[in-house]
Design an enzyme around this catalytic site. Structure first.
Site, PDB file in Angstrom:
ATOM      1  N   ASP A   3       0.798  -1.337  -0.202  1.00 26.51           N
ATOM      2  CA  ASP A   3      -0.146   0.035   0.130  1.00 26.51           C
ATOM      3  C   ASP A   3       0.983   1.293  -0.086  1.00 26.51           C
ATOM      4  OD1 ASP A   3      -1.992  -1.607   0.092  1.00 26.51           O
ATOM      5  OD2 ASP A   3      -2.785  -1.140   2.017  1.00 26.51           O
TER       6      ASP A   3
ATOM      7  N   ARG B   9      -6.187  -0.210   0.699  1.00 25.26           N
ATOM      8  CA  ARG B   9      -7.333  -0.161   1.559  1.00 25.26           C
ATOM      9  C   ARG B   9      -7.630   1.264   1.837  1.00 25.26           C
ATOM     10  NH1 ARG B   9      -5.902  -3.895   6.518  1.00 25.26           N
ATOM     11  NH2 ARG B   9      -4.270  -2.598   5.921  1.00 25.26           N
TER      12      ARG B   9
ATOM     13  N   HIS C  69      -5.873 -10.054  -4.866  1.00 24.78           N
ATOM     14  CA  HIS C  69      -4.560 -10.657  -4.485  1.00 24.78           C
ATOM     15  C   HIS C  69      -3.345 -11.044  -5.481  1.00 24.78           C
ATOM     16  CE1 HIS C  69      -7.220 -10.659  -1.080  1.00 24.78           C
ATOM     17  NE2 HIS C  69      -6.151 -10.701  -0.289  1.00 24.78           N
TER      18      HIS C  69
ATOM     19  N   HIS D 175      -9.477   3.609 -27.156  1.00 22.83           N
ATOM     20  CA  HIS D 175      -9.811   2.689 -25.680  1.00 22.83           C
ATOM     21  C   HIS D 175     -10.052   3.991 -24.630  1.00 22.83           C
ATOM     22  CE1 HIS D 175      -5.589   2.680 -25.607  1.00 22.83           C
ATOM     23  NE2 HIS D 175      -5.678   3.166 -24.563  1.00 22.83           N
TER      24      HIS D 175
ATOM     25  N   GLY E 290      -0.468   4.847 -18.453  1.00 18.97           N
ATOM     26  CA  GLY E 290      -1.221   5.471 -19.246  1.00 18.97           C
ATOM     27  C   GLY E 290      -2.683   5.555 -19.135  1.00 18.97           C
TER      28      GLY E 290
HETATM   29  P1  ADP Z   1      -0.650  -4.173   7.807  1.00 19.55           P
HETATM   30  O1  ADP Z   1       0.730  -4.439   8.825  1.00 19.55           O
HETATM   31  O2  ADP Z   1      -0.300  -5.052   6.424  1.00 19.55           O
HETATM   32  O3  ADP Z   1      -0.998  -2.897   7.776  1.00 19.55           O
HETATM   33  P2  ADP Z   1      -2.879  -5.054   9.500  1.00 19.55           P
HETATM   34  O4  ADP Z   1      -3.314  -3.611   9.580  1.00 19.55           O
HETATM   35  O5  ADP Z   1      -3.920  -5.989   9.307  1.00 19.55           O
HETATM   36  O6  ADP Z   1      -1.727  -5.088   8.532  1.00 19.55           O
HETATM   37  O7  ADP Z   1      -2.114  -5.245  11.009  1.00 19.55           O
HETATM   38  C1  ADP Z   1      -1.545  -6.536  11.269  1.00 19.55           C
HETATM   39  C2  ADP Z   1      -1.511  -7.127  12.750  1.00 19.55           C
HETATM   40  O8  ADP Z   1      -1.038  -6.050  13.402  1.00 19.55           O
HETATM   41  C3  ADP Z   1      -3.127  -6.787  13.211  1.00 19.55           C
HETATM   42  O9  ADP Z   1      -3.832  -8.213  12.884  1.00 19.55           O
HETATM   43  C4  ADP Z   1      -2.879  -6.867  14.712  1.00 19.55           C
HETATM   44  O10 ADP Z   1      -2.436  -8.224  15.302  1.00 19.55           O
HETATM   45  C5  ADP Z   1      -1.497  -5.935  14.658  1.00 19.55           C
HETATM   46  N1  ADP Z   1      -2.046  -4.338  14.956  1.00 19.55           N
HETATM   47  C6  ADP Z   1      -2.818  -3.753  14.070  1.00 19.55           C
HETATM   48  N2  ADP Z   1      -2.979  -2.653  14.894  1.00 19.55           N
HETATM   49  C7  ADP Z   1      -2.606  -2.540  16.067  1.00 19.55           C
HETATM   50  C8  ADP Z   1      -2.545  -1.687  17.296  1.00 19.55           C
HETATM   51  N3  ADP Z   1      -3.132  -0.500  17.193  1.00 19.55           N
HETATM   52  N4  ADP Z   1      -2.018  -2.430  18.420  1.00 19.55           N
HETATM   53  C9  ADP Z   1      -1.484  -3.554  18.619  1.00 19.55           C
HETATM   54  N5  ADP Z   1      -1.267  -4.489  17.336  1.00 19.55           N
HETATM   55  C10 ADP Z   1      -2.014  -3.961  16.197  1.00 19.55           C
HETATM   56  O1  F6P Z   2      -2.344  -4.077   3.287  1.00 16.96           O
HETATM   57  C1  F6P Z   2      -2.097  -4.700   2.153  1.00 16.96           C
HETATM   58  C2  F6P Z   2      -3.293  -5.056   1.462  1.00 16.96           C
HETATM   59  O2  F6P Z   2      -2.862  -5.795   0.494  1.00 16.96           O
HETATM   60  C3  F6P Z   2      -4.346  -3.992   1.107  1.00 16.96           C
HETATM   61  O3  F6P Z   2      -4.103  -3.232  -0.160  1.00 16.96           O
HETATM   62  C4  F6P Z   2      -5.650  -4.888   0.940  1.00 16.96           C
HETATM   63  O4  F6P Z   2      -6.719  -4.144   1.244  1.00 16.96           O
HETATM   64  C5  F6P Z   2      -5.446  -5.812   2.023  1.00 16.96           C
HETATM   65  O5  F6P Z   2      -4.037  -6.031   2.490  1.00 16.96           O
HETATM   66  C6  F6P Z   2      -6.175  -7.205   1.875  1.00 16.96           C
HETATM   67  O6  F6P Z   2      -6.116  -7.901   3.021  1.00 16.96           O
HETATM   68  P1  F6P Z   2      -6.560  -9.535   3.055  1.00 16.96           P
HETATM   69  O7  F6P Z   2      -5.083 -10.072   2.468  1.00 16.96           O
HETATM   70  O8  F6P Z   2      -6.470  -9.771   4.496  1.00 16.96           O
HETATM   71  O9  F6P Z   2      -7.571  -9.644   2.048  1.00 16.96           O
END
Ligand code: ADP
Ligand code: F6P
Length: 323
Positions: A127, A171, A253, A215, A185
């Site tokens: 992201d 997201r 994905h 297109h 493009g």
């Molecule tokens: P990413 O790291 O790809 O953004 P997520 O937002 O789903 O993915 O976060 C991954 C994991 O990190 C969560 O499932 C949770 O276990 C942990 N996490 C997320 N936010 C918090 C938080 N505020 N405090 C503690 N752990 C967190």
């Molecule tokens: O945070 C990375 C990401 O690939 C986002 O772009 C997407 O919204 C999300 O993870 C998808 O999560 P999951 O693999 O749990 O469906």
């Protein structure tokens, strides 16, 4: 410092394995033991770890995904869950933890470091929405996968003079959509940071057609209010009045599962090596990110407190390039 642990958490961007490999091998180089935690914070909460030697991380630099496994772990968001994680780290005699992951994972790393445990983060998410790193691990590979799909769609769109829409991941952040739109493009880009309604999109595409375009290709971020599903529904409902259809492809994905390119292998490797260097100097509570070409440490406190903002000037560039 005698023993460190490493985990991968959240989404699994290509290049995570390069970071694991670098943490393990540079850690071993320093004379430490290295433990791998299985399935992100879930493995930490449930004491699921494995000792990693140099050979255990052989042949993984070219693989997408993560050999350690990843997960979303709601339990870790609670203090009770984090106390269980700390118990695992104490029982396994681990002196410091490396967390490879995105925004949420680094919020978790910060929460652990606030409980006085030494943690280092590595910026890893397709992201590219993490404060403290201009580019995160996986972005480059994910963009190239999106571009390959867009190039293919443009070919068939041109043959039939059709309008196509591609939804890319993101997201809360339109980085992937905007960059894919510029590099691919596209005629139009829709991102959460700058919403567009379906009628404006239809008018723009009609104007493009009138200009003689063969297109039209629209890129939308999954987090936009009008995402692919909603736009498709709107265009279907008003097909007669609008006078044309919008054919939709959701990449989903597919973007995350590819083999990492050179950039992400090198970025993962550099960040992994920098993480153990910082730990060796007794520094922790920071995120390894790429800033002005250098691997730079940003306090996890700042990472958790700030949002990274998309350069919206690039949206003007995307518009200017669509002639
Ligand atoms: P990413 O790291 O790809 O953004 P997520 O937002 O789903 O993915 O976060 C991954 C994991 O990190 C969560 O499932 C949770 O276990 C942990 N996490 C997320 N936010 C918090 C938080 N505020 N405090 C503690 N752990 C967190
Ligand atoms: O945070 C990375 C990401 O690939 C986002 O772009 C997407 O919204 C999300 O993870 C998808 O999560 P999951 O693999 O749990 O469906």
């Amino acid at each position: 410092m005698k023993r460190i642990a490493v985990l991968t958490s959240g989404g699994d961007p290509p290049g995570m394995n390069a970071a694991i490999r670098a943490v393990v091998r540079t850690g071993l180089d320093k004379g430490w033991d290295v433990l791998g935690v299985r399935h992100g914070y879930v493995g930490l909460v449930n004491d699921n770890t494995v000792a990693l030697g140099a050979r255990d991380v052989g042949g993984i630099i070219q693989q997408g995904g993560t050999v350690l496994g990843s997960s979303r772990c709601p339990e870790f968001k609670t203090e009770k869950g984090r106390l269980k994680a700390l118990r695992t780290l104490s029982q396994r005699e681990v002196d410091a933890l490396v967390v490879i992951g995105g925004n949420g994972s680094q919020a978790g790393a910060h929460a652990l470091s606030q409980m006085d445990y030494p943690v280092i983060g590595i910026a890893s998410t397709i992201d590219n929405d993490l404060f403290g790193s201009e580019v995160t691990i996986g972005v480059d590979t994910a963009l190239n996968i999106a571009l390959e799909a867009m190039d293919r769609l443009k070919i068939t769109a041109s043959s039939h003079q059709r309008a196509f829409l591609v939804e890319v991941m993101g997201r809360d952040c339109g980085y992937l959509a905007l960059m894919a739109g510029i590099a691919g493009g596209a005629e139009f880009v829709i991102i959460p940071e700058m919403e567009t309604d379906p009628e404006t999109l239809a008018n723009r595409l009609r104007a493009d057609y009138a200009k003689g375009k063969a297109h039209a290709l629209v890129v939308v971020a999954e987090g936009a209010r009008y995402n692919a599903e909603k736009l498709q529904r709107y265009f279907q409902k008003h097909r007669e009045r609008l006078g044309f259809e919008l054919r939709v492809t959701i990449l989903g994905h597919v973007q995350r599962g590819g083999a990492p390119g050179a950039f992400d292998r090198l970025l993962g490797t550099r960040m992994g090596a920098a993480a153990t260097e910082h730990l060796a100097r007794g520094e922790h509570g920071v995120l390894m990110g790429l800033i002005e070409g250098k691997i730079t440490a940003t306090p996890l406190k700042e990472v958790a407190a700030n949002r990274k903002h998309l350069d919206l000037g690039l949206l003007d560039l995307a518009r200017a390039l669509n002639k």
